[in-house]
Scaffold this active site. Structure first.
Site, mmCIF file in Angstrom:
data_model
loop_
_atom_site.group_PDB
_atom_site.id
_atom_site.type_symbol
_atom_site.label_atom_id
_atom_site.label_comp_id
_atom_site.label_asym_id
_atom_site.label_seq_id
_atom_site.Cartn_x
_atom_site.Cartn_y
_atom_site.Cartn_z
ATOM 1 N N VAL A 82 -7.321 9.278 9.320
ATOM 2 C CA VAL A 82 -8.523 10.120 9.345
ATOM 3 C C VAL A 82 -9.675 9.372 10.014
ATOM 4 C CG1 VAL A 82 -10.044 11.530 7.916
ATOM 5 C CG2 VAL A 82 -7.710 11.023 7.128
ATOM 6 N N TYR A 99 0.841 -1.208 0.000
ATOM 7 C CA TYR A 99 0.000 0.000 0.000
ATOM 8 C C TYR A 99 0.876 1.259 0.000
ATOM 9 C CZ TYR A 99 -3.167 3.634 1.754
ATOM 10 O OH TYR A 99 -3.883 4.804 1.907
HETATM 11 N N1 LIG Z 1 -8.925 7.013 5.929
HETATM 12 C C1 LIG Z 1 -7.653 7.240 6.166
HETATM 13 O O1 LIG Z 1 -7.216 7.339 7.328
HETATM 14 C C2 LIG Z 1 -6.673 7.432 5.033
HETATM 15 C C3 LIG Z 1 -5.320 7.637 5.343
HETATM 16 C C4 LIG Z 1 -4.418 7.823 4.293
HETATM 17 C C5 LIG Z 1 -4.871 7.828 2.994
HETATM 18 N N2 LIG Z 1 -6.193 7.586 2.724
HETATM 19 C C6 LIG Z 1 -6.629 7.579 1.324
HETATM 20 O O2 LIG Z 1 -7.780 8.406 1.215
HETATM 21 C C7 LIG Z 1 -8.629 7.921 0.173
HETATM 22 C C8 LIG Z 1 -10.039 7.727 0.699
HETATM 23 O O3 LIG Z 1 -10.007 6.797 1.760
HETATM 24 P P1 LIG Z 1 -11.292 6.432 2.631
HETATM 25 O O4 LIG Z 1 -10.818 6.244 4.012
HETATM 26 O O5 LIG Z 1 -12.391 7.371 2.335
HETATM 27 O O6 LIG Z 1 -11.613 4.964 2.052
HETATM 28 P P2 LIG Z 1 -12.987 4.343 1.493
HETATM 29 O O7 LIG Z 1 -12.680 2.914 1.246
HETATM 30 O O8 LIG Z 1 -14.112 4.686 2.393
HETATM 31 O O9 LIG Z 1 -13.166 5.128 0.121
HETATM 32 C C9 LIG Z 1 -12.541 4.750 -1.076
HETATM 33 C C10 LIG Z 1 -13.571 4.796 -2.183
HETATM 34 O O10 LIG Z 1 -12.947 4.471 -3.429
HETATM 35 C C11 LIG Z 1 -13.814 3.592 -4.136
HETATM 36 N N3 LIG Z 1 -13.032 2.763 -5.052
HETATM 37 C C12 LIG Z 1 -12.172 1.765 -4.735
HETATM 38 N N4 LIG Z 1 -11.677 1.200 -5.837
HETATM 39 C C13 LIG Z 1 -12.223 1.851 -6.892
HETATM 40 C C14 LIG Z 1 -12.131 1.710 -8.306
HETATM 41 N N5 LIG Z 1 -11.344 0.764 -8.845
HETATM 42 N N6 LIG Z 1 -12.855 2.548 -9.078
HETATM 43 C C15 LIG Z 1 -13.663 3.485 -8.534
HETATM 44 N N7 LIG Z 1 -13.806 3.659 -7.218
HETATM 45 C C16 LIG Z 1 -13.100 2.849 -6.395
HETATM 46 C C17 LIG Z 1 -14.487 2.763 -3.067
HETATM 47 O O11 LIG Z 1 -15.669 2.124 -3.484
HETATM 48 C C18 LIG Z 1 -14.716 3.803 -1.985
HETATM 49 O O12 LIG Z 1 -15.972 4.440 -2.147
HETATM 50 C C19 LIG Z 1 -7.954 6.647 -0.343
HETATM 51 O O13 LIG Z 1 -7.171 6.998 -1.457
HETATM 52 C C20 LIG Z 1 -7.065 6.221 0.811
HETATM 53 O O14 LIG Z 1 -5.974 5.453 0.375
HETATM 54 C C21 LIG Z 1 -7.102 7.387 3.715
#
Ligand SMILES: NC(=O)c1ccc[n+]([C@@H]2O[C@H](COP(=O)([O-])OP(=O)(O)OC[C@H]3O[C@@H](n4cnc5c(N)ncnc54)[C@H](O)[C@@H]3O)[C@@H](O)[C@H]2O)c1
Length: 346
Positions: A191, A161
């Site tokens: 987050v 990742y």
């Molecule tokens: N939540 C955290 O603490 C955190 C920390 C660091 C980075 N991030 C990054 O932030 C972003 C959002 O994370 P989140 O926590 O909201 O996660 P989440 O899983 O709730 O949201 C990710 C979304 O992307 C969609 N998705 C996944 N694969 C896809 C594809 N192939 N095509 C279209 N849509 C697709 C999913 O259905 C989902 O709705 C991500 O890029 C994640 O890596 C999150």
């Protein structure tokens, strides 16, 4: 619970701009959509394949005439181009999160997080998007022991990742140099907040603990609970996305930023605070025991961000400390649990 009562777009009239939120059915994406629609953005389009996101996260927006949904996959270039057409700002959130998921299935994480990201960059370039802001990650600091983490000093990645998120940064840098594309990366630090999914094998720690405590189940901590994180409330993350998208500071573009509150909390402190907050709703939760298990592969011991760069270049002013954010998040999960049990009583 009123969210986003304080605007972060200054004097700008959002109705003049169209936004694409990829991953808009997920936790962070759906909060960005909520903010943009609340302040009347011209068009708010979501591209999501519902891999980890949920239709229920979009339910409140479906009747808004400014809202559009494209159900599709970022691994398909044409889908990305269609989604980017007529868009001013892309807020790219779509990815497969979770370090353990990427350890179990590195190929799919790479296809979505790297190939999908590259597709979005090409789409942004070909459709003449004004700017793309994307979700990077604190995992890019890898094995660096420096605290606090400062943007230009990273270590070696500790998981597939982390590799994917670092590759995003490399591609973003190359695209901004080669094609003059305006791109900003946001390295999110753990987050939390409304609509973060408490279910599934790869659930994040705060919603998972809250949901277990609400059911009087013992949360299992990996290690002795003294690992620490810079837990960041969703409002601060939305603020950074909006400011990054709309900033007129030329120095601010083509950069990556830490997105955090700037305070370290151990898992033991987190659990203590969650139990205290939840006990206001149900005093029995105070007595739920914590179980300590083995450490997890790929986890870094401590994480703490410097947010100085965001403060100086993007005028970031985090509004929620972890304590204030946890109160909001707990109240959200308690209210959704009430709804769930009312529904199941029918
Ligand atoms: N939540 C955290 O603490 C955190 C920390 C660091 C980075 N991030 C990054 O932030 C972003 C959002 O994370 P989140 O926590 O909201 O996660 P989440 O899983 O709730 O949201 C990710 C979304 O992307 C969609 N998705 C996944 N694969 C896809 C594809 N192939 N095509 C279209 N849509 C697709 C999913 O259905 C989902 O709705 C991500 O890029 C994640 O890596 C999150």
């Amino acid at each position: 619970m009123a969210m986003y009562d304080v605007p972060y777009h200054g004097e700008k009239d959002l109705s003049e701009y169209n936004f694409l939120v990829t991953g808009g059915a997920g936790f962070i994406g759906s909060n960005l959509v909520e903010y943009l629609l609340k302040y009347g953005a011209g068009k708010v389009r979501v591209l999501d394949n519902f891999a980890t996101g949920h239709k229920k996260n979009l339910a409140a927006f479906l009747n808004n005439p400014n809202f559009e949904l494209i159900e599709g996959d970022i691994r398909d270039l044409e889908t990305c181009k269609n989604a980017a057409r007529g868009i001013d700002y892309i807020l790219h959130q779509a990815a497969l999160g979770s370090v353990p998921r990427s350890i179990n299935d590195p190929i799919t994480s790479n296809e979505v997080n790297v190939s999908g990201f590259l597709n979005m960059l090409v789409a942004a370039r070909d459709e003449n998007v004004k700017r793309m802001v994307y979700a990077a990650s604190s995992s890019t600091y890898g094995d660096s022991k420096d605290l606090p983490k400062v943007e230009d000093k990273i270590g070696k990645p500790l998981s597939p990742y982390a590799v994917t998120k670092y590759v995003n940064e490399l591609y973003a840098d190359v695209f901004s140099r080669l094609y003059n594309l305006e791109i900003i990366g946001l390295r999110y630090f753990n987050v939390f907040g409304q609509r973060q999914d408490p279910n599934g094998a790869y659930a994040a720690v705060i919603p998972k603990f809250v949901s277990q405590l609400l059911d009087y189940q013992s949360p299992v901590v990996n290690g002795d609970g003294e690992y620490s994180r810079d837990f960041t409330y969703i409002d601060n993350v939305v603020q950074m996305n909006i400011k990054a998208a709309l900033s007129e500071n030329v120095e601010a573009v083509g950069q990556v930023y830490n997105v955090a509150y700037g305070q370290r909390t151990t898992l033991n402190q987190l659990l203590e605070s969650l139990k205290n907050n939840l006990s206001d709703y149900d005093p029995k939760i105070k007595n739920v025991e914590i179980i300590y298990g083995p450490l997890r592969n790929g986890d870094i011991p401590h994480s703490l961000a410097s947010v100085d760069k965001a403060i100086s270049l993007l005028d970031y002013q985090p509004r929620y400390s972890i304590e204030n954010g946890l109160k909001e998040a707990v109240s959200y999960y308690v209210s959704t649990k009430d709804i769930k049990s009312e529904i199941s009583n029918f």
